[in-house]
Motif scaffolding. Structure first.
Motif, PDB file in Angstrom:
ATOM      1  N   TRP A  96      -9.874  -3.924  41.908  1.00 45.34           N
ATOM      2  CA  TRP A  96      -9.703  -2.737  41.770  1.00 45.34           C
ATOM      3  C   TRP A  96     -10.906  -1.900  40.662  1.00 45.34           C
ATOM      4  N   VAL A  97     -11.071  -2.849  39.836  1.00 40.60           N
ATOM      5  CA  VAL A  97     -12.223  -2.608  38.860  1.00 40.60           C
ATOM      6  C   VAL A  97     -13.433  -2.475  39.785  1.00 40.60           C
ATOM      7  N   PHE A  98     -13.793  -3.581  40.574  1.00 35.27           N
ATOM      8  CA  PHE A  98     -14.879  -3.667  41.303  1.00 35.27           C
ATOM      9  C   PHE A  98     -15.161  -2.432  42.111  1.00 35.27           C
ATOM     10  N   SER A  99     -14.159  -2.072  42.746  1.00 31.78           N
ATOM     11  CA  SER A  99     -13.928  -0.866  43.507  1.00 31.78           C
ATOM     12  C   SER A  99     -14.311   0.531  42.806  1.00 31.78           C
ATOM     13  N   GLY A 100     -13.847   0.560  41.544  1.00 35.49           N
ATOM     14  CA  GLY A 100     -14.003   1.817  41.030  1.00 35.49           C
ATOM     15  C   GLY A 100     -15.485   1.836  40.600  1.00 35.49           C
ATOM     16  N   VAL A 101     -16.082   0.649  40.119  1.00 36.84           N
ATOM     17  CA  VAL A 101     -17.361   0.780  39.567  1.00 36.84           C
ATOM     18  C   VAL A 101     -18.352   0.674  40.604  1.00 36.84           C
ATOM     19  N   ALA A 102     -18.067   0.424  41.760  1.00 37.25           N
ATOM     20  CA  ALA A 102     -18.809   0.823  43.101  1.00 37.25           C
ATOM     21  C   ALA A 102     -18.964   2.153  43.386  1.00 37.25           C
ATOM     22  N   VAL A 103     -17.717   3.041  43.323  1.00 30.50           N
ATOM     23  CA  VAL A 103     -17.562   4.417  43.486  1.00 30.50           C
ATOM     24  C   VAL A 103     -18.401   4.970  42.677  1.00 30.50           C
ATOM     25  N   VAL A 104     -18.298   4.624  41.327  1.00 28.51           N
ATOM     26  CA  VAL A 104     -19.074   5.367  40.135  1.00 28.51           C
ATOM     27  C   VAL A 104     -20.723   5.166  40.240  1.00 28.51           C
ATOM     28  N   TYR A 105     -21.038   4.069  40.678  1.00 23.23           N
ATOM     29  CA  TYR A 105     -22.347   3.695  41.075  1.00 23.23           C
ATOM     30  C   TYR A 105     -22.902   4.727  42.126  1.00 23.23           C
ATOM     31  N   LEU A 106     -22.176   4.735  43.365  1.00 18.24           N
ATOM     32  CA  LEU A 106     -22.441   5.345  44.362  1.00 18.24           C
ATOM     33  C   LEU A 106     -22.737   6.740  43.965  1.00 18.24           C
ATOM     34  N   GLY A 107     -21.502   7.399  43.095  1.00 18.95           N
ATOM     35  CA  GLY A 107     -21.749   8.886  42.717  1.00 18.95           C
ATOM     36  C   GLY A 107     -22.926   9.035  41.748  1.00 18.95           C
ATOM     37  N   MET A 108     -23.415   8.120  41.076  1.00 20.49           N
ATOM     38  CA  MET A 108     -24.399   8.221  40.347  1.00 20.49           C
ATOM     39  C   MET A 108     -25.858   8.223  41.042  1.00 20.49           C
ATOM     40  N   THR A 109     -25.819   7.307  41.853  1.00 19.84           N
ATOM     41  CA  THR A 109     -27.180   7.328  42.900  1.00 19.84           C
ATOM     42  C   THR A 109     -27.297   8.677  43.586  1.00 19.84           C
ATOM     43  N   ILE A 110     -26.141   9.300  44.329  1.00 20.33           N
ATOM     44  CA  ILE A 110     -26.209  10.359  44.846  1.00 20.33           C
ATOM     45  C   ILE A 110     -26.410  11.319  43.992  1.00 20.33           C
ATOM     46  N   GLY A 111     -25.940  11.527  43.066  1.00 25.91           N
ATOM     47  CA  GLY A 111     -26.283  12.586  41.784  1.00 25.91           C
ATOM     48  C   GLY A 111     -27.715  12.659  41.398  1.00 25.91           C
ATOM     49  N   ALA A 112     -28.177  11.550  41.301  1.00 24.62           N
ATOM     50  CA  ALA A 112     -29.471  11.410  40.896  1.00 24.62           C
ATOM     51  C   ALA A 112     -30.612  11.619  41.835  1.00 24.62           C
ATOM     52  N   VAL A 113     -30.250  11.437  43.234  1.00 22.24           N
ATOM     53  CA  VAL A 113     -31.265  11.934  44.275  1.00 22.24           C
ATOM     54  C   VAL A 113     -31.085  13.315  44.451  1.00 22.24           C
ATOM     55  N   VAL A 114     -29.888  13.990  44.430  1.00 30.69           N
ATOM     56  CA  VAL A 114     -29.625  15.432  44.631  1.00 30.69           C
ATOM     57  C   VAL A 114     -30.478  16.149  43.277  1.00 30.69           C
ATOM     58  N   VAL A 115     -30.255  15.581  42.176  1.00 31.27           N
ATOM     59  CA  VAL A 115     -30.951  16.677  41.001  1.00 31.27           C
ATOM     60  C   VAL A 115     -32.360  16.351  41.102  1.00 31.27           C
ATOM     61  N   ILE A 116     -32.915  15.084  41.240  1.00 30.61           N
ATOM     62  CA  ILE A 116     -34.442  15.059  41.242  1.00 30.61           C
ATOM     63  C   ILE A 116     -35.026  15.852  42.490  1.00 30.61           C
ATOM     64  N   ARG A 117     -34.140  15.684  43.516  1.00 26.62           N
ATOM     65  CA  ARG A 117     -34.855  16.469  44.902  1.00 26.62           C
ATOM     66  C   ARG A 117     -34.937  17.958  44.212  1.00 26.62           C
ATOM     67  N   SER A 118     -33.780  18.381  43.798  1.00 32.15           N
ATOM     68  CA  SER A 118     -33.673  19.810  43.386  1.00 32.15           C
ATOM     69  C   SER A 118     -34.916  20.128  42.540  1.00 32.15           C
ATOM     70  N   MET A 119     -35.231  19.316  41.619  1.00 38.65           N
ATOM     71  CA  MET A 119     -36.361  19.494  40.580  1.00 38.65           C
ATOM     72  C   MET A 119     -37.549  19.559  41.330  1.00 38.65           C
ATOM     73  N   THR A 120     -37.741  18.598  42.149  1.00 39.54           N
ATOM     74  CA  THR A 120     -39.242  18.767  42.942  1.00 39.54           C
ATOM     75  C   THR A 120     -39.292  19.842  43.858  1.00 39.54           C
ATOM     76  N   ARG A 121     -38.150  20.474  44.530  1.00 44.40           N
ATOM     77  CA  ARG A 121     -38.356  21.274  45.271  1.00 44.40           C
ATOM     78  C   ARG A 121     -38.711  22.749  44.620  1.00 44.40           C
ATOM     79  N   ARG A 122     -38.034  22.815  43.303  1.00 40.04           N
ATOM     80  CA  ARG A 122     -38.410  23.931  42.389  1.00 40.04           C
ATOM     81  C   ARG A 122     -39.537  24.060  42.055  1.00 40.04           C
ATOM     82  N   TRP A 123     -40.312  22.640  41.423  1.00 38.57           N
ATOM     83  CA  TRP A 123     -41.465  22.460  41.322  1.00 38.57           C
ATOM     84  C   TRP A 123     -42.828  22.914  42.094  1.00 38.57           C
ATOM     85  N   ARG A 124     -42.268  22.449  43.465  1.00 42.84           N
ATOM     86  CA  ARG A 124     -43.261  23.042  44.546  1.00 42.84           C
ATOM     87  C   ARG A 124     -43.274  24.379  44.849  1.00 42.84           C
ATOM     88  N   ALA A 125     -42.033  25.277  44.478  1.00 37.79           N
ATOM     89  CA  ALA A 125     -42.127  26.647  44.806  1.00 37.79           C
ATOM     90  C   ALA A 125     -42.731  27.214  43.472  1.00 37.79           C
TER      91      ALA A 125
END
Length: 456
Positions: free
Chosen positions: A409-438
């Protein structure tokens, strides 16, 4: 051959292994950025305060990306600190006094890095240029020293020292400084240090190579590609040398790991080099054999023997195929990247601009994920190759793990947290790069509304 003896495994062993593999494999990428990225920011910032506005703009952008990665790394690092005691009670319960000092120094380094990252981020247009640039120096030093402390712990697990083990298994006469100053720690850190520069350099260069392929051939993309690519080039050329020196001692320190690396079933003198191949029913299959070179690579001589897998008890062998393929993956990718950068700089020396060719830019884009894969393969090889030991020759992994089936159960929870952080990092950095290009440069937050929207 290569199959462990059947032993009763604690219920927490498999989830502990899976969770540790996920956590370390994910965190090591962020750790590499903590080691190498500040130095690259320093170079472009220093160039910027000498009058290059484009380089200064690039330094400001990179600092905000570094802040996002640092924030995520803080979460994954905190998870790892709790995992050591939760997943491996046999290790921390018995050897916590031995490992406490380097882990404490790593924590202090983390806080130092965080403090100076904050000073650097909020120092734009507030500090004198050279003082602002100087804030990167302690940040770089803290990242390097903190990583060294962690590598020293890993080195200790491969070559334990700094304590006395009594007849009843009690750890006494603890000398934690021996962990930090282990004779192999500096060399193993150098290997990781160069690997970090390869990963970060090639990954960042790949981002700007992609931009150039899409038609953005401005100075910002040129500098953004060449600075990290220069760092990665030096690291890629030096890495095979450091790796070879590091590997030559394996025959004495961890001979079973060396036999698995080389896929040597029997002891041969001299030993051939096996390229490719896997072990099937105790015999190597589908490989290319080069006479004598196995002895040279493993022992630094064309005449020294390499012990074969058959000379070790079955219950002291690592998973051979996993160890061998990971090692060969690291060596193959590292060699290919080193040759590629030599070709690039030789062509540049001869006056040819390979960046004008699409195939060269595509190669730079490919080098990014390959560098990540090489680093992951290297850690798989060294960690899986140490099995079945957590502390080599002293504490088996089955004895280090707990007997708690709820760890799934701990492993499953950590996997969900890491998945969320990965998605969050991609979304935030892509948002930053789009605004810089704009055309937006002063981002109040990585994802917030544009300044004119706030004014309304």
């Amino acid at each position: 051959m290569g199959v462990w003896a059947l032993v009763a495994e604690p219920a927490g062993l498999l989830p502990a292994r899976e969770q540790m593999a996920l956590s370390l494999g994910w965190h090591i990428i962020l750790a590499a950025f903590g080691v190498a990225f500040p130095a690259m920011i320093f170079v472009v910032h220093r160039h910027g305060i000498r009058g290059d506005e484009t380089a200064l703009r690039l330094a400001k952008r990179w600092s905000k990306v570094a802040a996002v990665l640092f924030a995520i790394g803080a979460v994954s690092g905190t998870v790892l600190s709790f995992e050591m005691g939760l997943l491996w009670p046999g290790l921390m319960g018995g050897f916590g006094d031995v490992l406490g000092l380097p882990f404490a120094f790593e924590g202090l380094s983390f806080f130092t890095e965080a403090i100076f990252l904050g000073i650097y981020l909020y120092g734009w247009d507030r500090l004198p240029p050279r003082w602002h640039l100087a804030a990167l120096v302690p940040m770089m030093a803290a990242g390097v020293f903190g990583t060294y402390c962690v590598i020293a712990v890993n080195t200790w697990m491969n070559m334990p020292t700094g304590f006395t083990l009594t007849g009843d298994g009690e750890v006494t006469d603890v000398q934690p400084w021996h962990v930090l100053f282990n004779s192999r720690a500096l060399l193993q850190f150098a290997h990781m240090w160069l690997g970090a520069y390869m990963l970060v350099g090639f990954v960042v260069a790949a981002v700007y190579a992609t931009g150039i392929l899409r038609g953005r051939r401005d100075d910002l993309h040129r500098i953004g590609l060449m600075v990290p690519f220069g760092f990665a080039s030096v690291a890629a050329i030096l890495q095979p040398i450091v790796g070879h020196v590091l590997g030559m001692a394996l025959g004495t320190i961890q001979p079973a790991k060396l036999a698995a690396f080389e896929l040597d079933v029997t002891t041969e003198n001299p030993a051939p080099l096996h390229i490719g191949g896997i072990l099937v029913d105790g015999e190597p299959r589908w490989y290319l054999s080069i006479p004598r070179w196995g002895s040279f690579i493993a022992r630094g001589s064309f005449h020294k023997p390499v012990r074969g897998l058959e000379s070790f008890p079955a219950d002291e062998l690592p998973p051979v195929n996993t160890t061998h393929l990971a090692f060969q993956g690291m060596i193959g990718i590292g060699t290919a990247l080193a040759l590629a950068v030599v070709v690039y700089w030789f062509a540049r020396w001869r006056g040819r601009d390979l960046l004008a060719h699409r195939w060269a830019l595509c190669g730079m884009v490919l080098a990014g994920p390959l560098a990540v894969l090489a680093l992951e393969c290297g850690w798989v090889a060294t960690e899986v190759g140490r099995q079945p030991w957590t502390v080599y020759g002293i504490l088996r992994t089955v004895d280090a793990a707990g007997d708690n089936p709820g760890l799934w159960w701990v492993f499953s929870g950590v996997a969900v947290v890491y998945l969320g952080m990965t998605i969050g990092a991609v979304v935030v950095i892509r948002s930053m790069t789009r605004r810089w290009r704009a055309g937006e440069e002063d981002l109040p937050s990585p994802y917030g509304p544009a300044p004119e929207e706030v004014a309304r």
